[in-house]
Design an enzyme around this catalytic site. Structure first.
Site, mmCIF file in Angstrom:
data_model
loop_
_atom_site.group_PDB
_atom_site.id
_atom_site.type_symbol
_atom_site.label_atom_id
_atom_site.label_comp_id
_atom_site.label_asym_id
_atom_site.label_seq_id
_atom_site.Cartn_x
_atom_site.Cartn_y
_atom_site.Cartn_z
ATOM 1 N N SER A 4 0.833 -1.210 0.000
ATOM 2 C CA SER A 4 0.000 0.000 0.000
ATOM 3 C C SER A 4 0.869 1.261 0.000
ATOM 4 C CB SER A 4 -0.901 0.006 1.231
ATOM 5 O OG SER A 4 -0.104 0.086 2.393
ATOM 6 N N CYS A 66 2.577 -6.990 1.686
ATOM 7 C CA CYS A 66 1.630 -6.256 2.524
ATOM 8 C C CYS A 66 0.767 -7.286 3.235
ATOM 9 C CB CYS A 66 0.780 -5.360 1.620
ATOM 10 S SG CYS A 66 -0.554 -4.509 2.485
ATOM 11 N N CYS A 185 3.035 -6.302 9.975
ATOM 12 C CA CYS A 185 2.773 -5.246 8.993
ATOM 13 C C CYS A 185 4.135 -4.833 8.461
ATOM 14 C CB CYS A 185 2.072 -4.056 9.640
ATOM 15 S SG CYS A 185 1.942 -2.632 8.542
HETATM 16 N N1 DGL Z 1 2.347 -2.621 4.918
HETATM 17 C C1 DGL Z 1 0.952 -2.942 4.992
HETATM 18 C C2 DGL Z 1 0.788 -4.235 5.798
HETATM 19 O O1 DGL Z 1 1.741 -5.001 5.847
HETATM 20 C C3 DGL Z 1 0.284 -1.734 5.403
HETATM 21 C C4 DGL Z 1 -0.997 -1.568 5.602
HETATM 22 C C5 DGL Z 1 -1.697 -0.290 5.443
HETATM 23 O O2 DGL Z 1 -1.603 0.320 4.390
HETATM 24 O O3 DGL Z 1 -2.418 0.028 6.384
HETATM 25 O O4 DGL Z 1 -0.234 -4.543 6.350
#
Ligand code: DGL
Length: 268
Positions: A4, A66, A185
């Site tokens: 994202s 992600c 995350c």
């Molecule tokens: N890096 C994403 C994940 O691993 C981010 C999430 C987001 O955009 O809230 O969940």
């Protein structure tokens, strides 16, 4: 590789460290980040657009770097869309390889997961860990403000301390016996110094990058036909749905990436 925003760069860095010979395209949907507070339908729709874009650019293999997209969109894309789009290509996520590593890391079988609201609500970590290690106690804590802190270059600010400490304390209140903490995350490694600062030192902190990289290497060694389709020129292209200058600036702050070639694109 898709995320994202900037978070997936933490995975890309570890993958390139282990396998520098491949050509990579990184796509960050920075204009629509964060995904973590969005509904299943929206995360699925945005992720599918990104996969379609990367397929059109010639990628035979897409990694959803992600957790939120892996939790909310991966299975449907694999089962419903891929057979229609191109059954010879593959889309892989980051939750399974992370779940696979915890069995060897936790000693007392108490594991904590810090992730976005979407990932925690999906219970994907609980389900994946229990498929492999049914005896492990898994507790989760959603940290909805951590991704915005990273995306807005506030990860190192004094203001971030409050929110980092608050969620770690809440998770440890849920299960004080936790000995292993998964950063579920891909943005969270960018807060690692602060997470370490507020986590008791006996707790092992798992940042996913190296496990995802090892797992991808293993995958490519077992799927020689896919490996042969991945070109090997050692290049890396960066695409963002935001302005390219903004992406260059933030990526260089977080990951000391110099001379990046960034292009701005639209997803639809
Ligand atoms: N890096 C994403 C994940 O691993 C981010 C999430 C987001 O955009 O809230 O969940």
């Amino acid at each position: 590789m898709f995320d994202s925003g900037y978070g997936g760069l933490t995975i890309l860095a570890k993958i390139r460290e282990l396998m520098p010979e491949y050509d990579y395209i990184y796509l960050g949907d920075n204009a629509r980040t964060p995904y973590g507070t969005r509904s299943f339908e929206v995360v699925y729709e945005f992720t599918l657009q990104a996969v379609d874009k990367l397929f059109r650019l010639g990628c035979p293999l897409v990694i959803l770097a992600c957790n939120t997209a892996s939790a909310k969109a991966l299975r449907t894309i694999q089962q419903v869309n891929l057979p229609l789009m191109d059954p010879t290509r593959r889309v892989l996520g980051v939750i399974r390889p992370t779940a696979e590593c915890v069995g060897e890391i936790t000693r007392n079988r108490h594991v904590g997961v810090l992730a976005t609201s979407g990932t925690i609500r999906s219970e994907s970590y609980l389900l994946e860990i229990h498929k492999l290690f049914p005896g492990i106690v898994v507790s989760g804590e959603a940290c909805p403000l951590w991704v915005p802190l990273v995306e807005n270059n506030e990860a190192r600010s004094a203001g971030a301390d409050y929110f980092v400490k608050q969620h770690i304390n809440r998770l440890l209140d849920k299960d004080p016996e936790i000995d292993t903490l998964i950063l579920g995350c891909t943005h969270y490694p960018l807060l690692l110094d602060k997470i370490r600062q507020f986590t008791p030192s006996h707790i092992r902190i798992i940042a996913q990058g190296e496990y995802v990289a090892e797992s991808l290497k293993d995958y490519l060694s077992r799927h020689r036909e896919m490996d042969a389709r991945c070109t090997k020129g050692g290049t890396c292209r960066f695409l963002t749905t935001e302005s390219k200058d903004k992406f260059e600036e933030s990526a260089s702050i977080f990951l000391q990436l110099q001379d990046m070639k960034v292009e701005s694109i639209a997803l639809e």
